[in-house]
Design a protein around this motif. Structure first.
Motif, PDB file in Angstrom:
ATOM      1  N   MET A   1      41.190  30.588  38.709  1.00  0.00           N
ATOM      2  CA  MET A   1      42.205  30.985  37.767  1.00  0.00           C
ATOM      3  C   MET A   1      42.371  32.495  37.874  1.00  0.00           C
ATOM      4  N   LYS A   2      43.601  32.961  37.688  1.00  0.00           N
ATOM      5  CA  LYS A   2      43.874  34.394  37.655  1.00  0.00           C
ATOM      6  C   LYS A   2      44.331  34.787  36.253  1.00  0.00           C
ATOM      7  N   ILE A   3      43.654  35.803  35.725  1.00  0.00           N
ATOM      8  CA  ILE A   3      43.942  36.331  34.397  1.00  0.00           C
ATOM      9  C   ILE A   3      44.516  37.729  34.571  1.00  0.00           C
ATOM     10  N   ALA A   4      45.663  37.999  33.962  1.00  0.00           N
ATOM     11  CA  ALA A   4      46.241  39.342  33.984  1.00  0.00           C
ATOM     12  C   ALA A   4      46.094  39.967  32.609  1.00  0.00           C
ATOM     13  N   VAL A   5      45.900  41.283  32.612  1.00  0.00           N
ATOM     14  CA  VAL A   5      45.845  42.052  31.374  1.00  0.00           C
ATOM     15  C   VAL A   5      46.854  43.187  31.490  1.00  0.00           C
ATOM     16  N   SER A   6      47.718  43.331  30.477  1.00  0.00           N
ATOM     17  CA  SER A   6      48.585  44.512  30.453  1.00  0.00           C
ATOM     18  C   SER A   6      47.645  45.708  30.364  1.00  0.00           C
ATOM     19  N   TYR A   7      47.825  46.697  31.232  1.00  0.00           N
ATOM     20  CA  TYR A   7      46.750  47.645  31.513  1.00  0.00           C
ATOM     21  C   TYR A   7      47.217  49.092  31.538  1.00  0.00           C
ATOM     22  N   GLU A   8      46.404  49.963  30.926  1.00  0.00           N
ATOM     23  CA  GLU A   8      46.612  51.398  31.035  1.00  0.00           C
ATOM     24  C   GLU A   8      45.287  52.107  30.743  1.00  0.00           C
ATOM     25  N   ASP A   9      44.816  52.887  31.702  1.00  0.00           N
ATOM     26  CA  ASP A   9      43.599  53.696  31.539  1.00  0.00           C
ATOM     27  C   ASP A   9      42.398  52.892  31.034  1.00  0.00           C
ATOM     28  N   GLY A  10      42.204  51.704  31.577  1.00  0.00           N
ATOM     29  CA  GLY A  10      41.054  50.886  31.209  1.00  0.00           C
ATOM     30  C   GLY A  10      41.236  50.054  29.959  1.00  0.00           C
ATOM     31  N   GLN A  11      42.331  50.261  29.246  1.00  0.00           N
ATOM     32  CA  GLN A  11      42.573  49.587  27.971  1.00  0.00           C
ATOM     33  C   GLN A  11      43.677  48.538  28.096  1.00  0.00           C
ATOM     34  N   VAL A  12      43.710  47.618  27.133  1.00  0.00           N
ATOM     35  CA  VAL A  12      44.814  46.665  27.039  1.00  0.00           C
ATOM     36  C   VAL A  12      46.031  47.443  26.561  1.00  0.00           C
ATOM     37  N   PHE A  13      47.078  47.481  27.377  1.00  0.00           N
ATOM     38  CA  PHE A  13      48.315  48.187  27.032  1.00  0.00           C
ATOM     39  C   PHE A  13      49.021  47.405  25.934  1.00  0.00           C
ATOM     40  N   GLN A  14      49.585  48.106  24.965  1.00  0.00           N
ATOM     41  CA  GLN A  14      50.062  47.450  23.753  1.00  0.00           C
ATOM     42  C   GLN A  14      51.528  47.050  23.721  1.00  0.00           C
ATOM     43  N   HIS A  15      52.257  47.188  24.820  1.00  0.00           N
ATOM     44  CA  HIS A  15      53.627  46.671  24.823  1.00  0.00           C
ATOM     45  C   HIS A  15      53.930  46.052  26.176  1.00  0.00           C
ATOM     46  N   PHE A  16      53.865  44.747  26.230  1.00  0.00           N
ATOM     47  CA  PHE A  16      54.063  44.005  27.473  1.00  0.00           C
ATOM     48  C   PHE A  16      55.321  44.432  28.225  1.00  0.00           C
ATOM     49  N   GLY A  17      56.435  44.548  27.545  1.00  0.00           N
ATOM     50  CA  GLY A  17      57.710  44.827  28.189  1.00  0.00           C
ATOM     51  C   GLY A  17      57.804  46.181  28.867  1.00  0.00           C
ATOM     52  N   HIS A  18      56.908  47.092  28.518  1.00  0.00           N
ATOM     53  CA  HIS A  18      56.908  48.419  29.134  1.00  0.00           C
ATOM     54  C   HIS A  18      55.670  48.654  29.988  1.00  0.00           C
ATOM     55  N   CYS A  19      54.956  47.595  30.280  1.00  0.00           N
ATOM     56  CA  CYS A  19      53.726  47.706  31.055  1.00  0.00           C
ATOM     57  C   CYS A  19      54.044  48.073  32.503  1.00  0.00           C
ATOM     58  N   GLN A  20      53.398  49.123  33.000  1.00  0.00           N
ATOM     59  CA  GLN A  20      53.613  49.539  34.380  1.00  0.00           C
ATOM     60  C   GLN A  20      52.513  49.065  35.310  1.00  0.00           C
ATOM     61  N   GLN A  21      51.384  48.633  34.737  1.00  0.00           N
ATOM     62  CA  GLN A  21      50.292  48.101  35.550  1.00  0.00           C
ATOM     63  C   GLN A  21      49.672  46.894  34.857  1.00  0.00           C
ATOM     64  N   PHE A  22      49.211  45.985  35.679  1.00  0.00           N
ATOM     65  CA  PHE A  22      48.413  44.855  35.206  1.00  0.00           C
ATOM     66  C   PHE A  22      47.117  44.862  35.977  1.00  0.00           C
ATOM     67  N   LYS A  23      46.034  44.568  35.300  1.00  0.00           N
ATOM     68  CA  LYS A  23      44.777  44.336  36.003  1.00  0.00           C
ATOM     69  C   LYS A  23      44.632  42.827  36.089  1.00  0.00           C
ATOM     70  N   VAL A  24      44.468  42.338  37.309  1.00  0.00           N
ATOM     71  CA  VAL A  24      44.391  40.899  37.547  1.00  0.00           C
ATOM     72  C   VAL A  24      42.979  40.555  37.987  1.00  0.00           C
ATOM     73  N   TYR A  25      42.395  39.568  37.314  1.00  0.00           N
ATOM     74  CA  TYR A  25      41.025  39.131  37.540  1.00  0.00           C
ATOM     75  C   TYR A  25      41.047  37.720  38.105  1.00  0.00           C
ATOM     76  N   GLU A  26      40.269  37.472  39.122  1.00  0.00           N
ATOM     77  CA  GLU A  26      40.118  36.108  39.633  1.00  0.00           C
ATOM     78  C   GLU A  26      38.797  35.566  39.110  1.00  0.00           C
ATOM     79  N   VAL A  27      38.881  34.402  38.466  1.00  0.00           N
ATOM     80  CA  VAL A  27      37.728  33.794  37.829  1.00  0.00           C
ATOM     81  C   VAL A  27      37.521  32.399  38.403  1.00  0.00           C
ATOM     82  N   LYS A  28      36.273  32.086  38.726  1.00  0.00           N
ATOM     83  CA  LYS A  28      35.907  30.726  39.156  1.00  0.00           C
ATOM     84  C   LYS A  28      34.841  30.227  38.203  1.00  0.00           C
ATOM     85  N   GLY A  29      35.162  29.123  37.515  1.00  0.00           N
ATOM     86  CA  GLY A  29      34.254  28.620  36.488  1.00  0.00           C
ATOM     87  C   GLY A  29      34.127  29.650  35.391  1.00  0.00           C
ATOM     88  N   SER A  30      32.907  30.127  35.164  1.00  0.00           N
ATOM     89  CA  SER A  30      32.694  31.172  34.160  1.00  0.00           C
ATOM     90  C   SER A  30      32.267  32.480  34.821  1.00  0.00           C
TER      91      SER A  30
END
Length: 126
Positions: A1-30
């Motif tokens: 599974m791939k999980i994306a987080v709206s991202y800025e400077d290590g933090q969850v960015f607080q407005h999806f529509g203006h997000c310039q970066q996403f951090k994408v994580y690949e997860v297998k099981g746990s």
């Protein structure tokens, strides 16, 4: 599974529509396998859901998000967890362990000036 987080400077960015970066994580099981930062600048509100879908994302963690973006993510088959705050890596670990704190009713109920980067000075219901 791939999980994306709206991202800025290590933090969850607080407005999806203006997000310039996403951090994408690949997860297998746990287990977290890999992560990478993707540049989404220039994608715009309507194209972000398609951008994430094209990168294989199936889950999105974010802060504030509007109704149109929610619909676009649902159409793209991406499960949304809005109202997330704090360190992006920690929030993904919380998601994997089943302890993520989020607010499914979080929405931005306004039209943003496209120069704004966050939900500052607006009324977001977080």
């Amino acid at each position: 599974m791939k999980i994306a987080v709206s991202y800025e400077d290590g933090q969850v960015f607080q407005h999806f529509g203006h997000c310039q970066q996403f951090k994408v994580y690949e997860v297998k099981g746990s287990s977290l396998q890999t992560s990478q930062i993707l540049d989404a600048s220039g994608s715009g509100h309507g194209a972000l859901a398609e951008f994430l879908k094209n990168h294989g994302v199936t889950v999105l963690l974010c802060g504030g998000i509007g109704g149109g973006a929610r619909e676009a993510l649902a159409s793209a088959g991406i499960t949304l967890y809005p109202g997330v705050h704090g360190d992006a890596d920690q929030q993904v670990q919380a998601f994997i362990s089943g302890t993520l704190q989020y607010d499914p009713d979080t929405q931005c109920h306004h039209h943003h000036d496209h120069r704004e980067g966050h939900c500052h000075g607006h009324t977001c219901s977080h």
